[in-house]
Design an enzyme around this catalytic site. Structure first.
Site, PDB file in Angstrom:
ATOM      1  N   CYS A  81       0.470 -17.199  -7.250  1.00  0.00           N
ATOM      2  CA  CYS A  81       1.454 -16.240  -7.751  1.00  0.00           C
ATOM      3  C   CYS A  81       2.183 -15.567  -6.579  1.00  0.00           C
ATOM      4  CB  CYS A  81       0.814 -15.234  -8.700  1.00  0.00           C
ATOM      5  SG  CYS A  81       2.029 -14.340  -9.710  1.00  0.00           S
ATOM      6  N   HIS A 122      -1.589 -18.462 -12.477  1.00  0.00           N
ATOM      7  CA  HIS A 122      -2.912 -17.974 -12.075  1.00  0.00           C
ATOM      8  C   HIS A 122      -4.004 -18.962 -12.507  1.00  0.00           C
ATOM      9  CE1 HIS A 122      -2.075 -13.924 -10.491  1.00  0.00           C
ATOM     10  NE2 HIS A 122      -1.011 -13.977 -11.280  1.00  0.00           N
ATOM     11  N   GLU A 131      -6.932 -19.238 -11.593  1.00  0.00           N
ATOM     12  CA  GLU A 131      -8.273 -18.646 -11.663  1.00  0.00           C
ATOM     13  C   GLU A 131      -8.669 -18.268 -13.086  1.00  0.00           C
ATOM     14  OE1 GLU A 131      -5.533 -15.101 -10.807  1.00  0.00           O
ATOM     15  OE2 GLU A 131      -5.631 -17.252 -10.350  1.00  0.00           O
TER      16      GLU A 131
END
Length: 249
Positions: A123, A226, A228
């Site tokens: 990001c 993102h 994650e």
């Protein structure tokens, strides 16, 4: 020959992954200045075989940090890169700066790239990486993109916001094995022009750049979403490939 520590423990060494922390001068978590990082960054590195090390913003310690790192993950955050750093003559009213964090991240990312060690930007980390590699940024997507998607998605980050289209034969395509996949989206800026030799490896349906990479590097990838949060299998594959490039078994 197996190093003595591995002979005695039977445990292979995990690659050490540096992750710069976020910071605030005070408020929220504490009325005093604090560092923080979301757990899912850390857990994603551990799950992919890495040993995360969290990095406070001390530019004078960059060489000491780098001496112990196998890779660098530059995370996102609720702030922006100073437009002056990519040659802009004005700053959009929505731009929020964290000059200390940005200066530290630029310094340590440049050093890792000079040493050709793996770097993953996420990001805001992708935007920072684009600037370091000679590119520029869109300061506010709604002002510069015609009929843009909701890149600051209204639904939770744990859900998809839109699709990305992946460039064939790119590192991202080799990692994911996908021509397209869903991602989450939480940003108001994006890469604009890219630097010399930088490859745009994914775009959103509205044309916004979603991934960049440096083909000549050992591993240099920036993604605008993102991973994650592991919205799809492609996100997990990104962490796995990053850690493998860092030496994970």
């Amino acid at each position: 020959m197996v190093p003595p520590a591995e002979q005695t423990t039977g445990i292979m060494k995990r690659p050490v992954i540096g992750i710069p922390l976020d910071s605030e001068e005070g408020g929220g978590y504490s009325k005093f200045p604090w560092y923080a990082l979301r757990k899912n960054y850390i857990e994603s590195v551990v799950a992919a075989g890495g040993l995360p090390v969290l990095l406070p913003h001390h530019p004078e310690l960059i060489d000491d940090y780098v001496a112990g790192l196998d890779g660098l993950l530059v995370p996102g955050g609720a702030f922006d890169v100073d437009p002056a750093l990519f040659g802009a003559s004005s700053r959009h009213e929505t731009v929020v700066l964290k000059e200390g964090r940005t200066a530290f991240e630029i310094g340590i990312t440049r050093r890792m790239l000079q040493l050709d060690r793996p770097v993953l930007g996420i990001c805001g980390g992708q935007q920072l990486l684009n600037v370091i590699l000679g590119g520029t940024l869109i300061q506010h997507i709604p002002d510069e993109i015609s009929q843009p998607l909701a890149h600051e998605q209204p639904n939770p980050r744990t859900e998809p916001g839109h699709m990305v289209e992946v460039l064939a034969d790119s590192l991202l395509h080799r990692i994911t094995g996908e021509d397209s996949f869903p991602v989450n989206s939480a940003h108001h800026q994006a890469a604009a022009a890219v630097g010399p030799g930088v490859l745009v490896s994914a775009r959103a349906p509205d044309g916004v750049i979603e991934a960049i990479e440096q083909p000549d590097a050992a591993f240099c990838l920036g993604v605008q979403w993102h991973p994650e949060y592991h919205i799809s299998a492609a996100d997990t594959k990104i962490f796995d490939a990053f850690l493998q490039a860092c030496g994970a078994k």
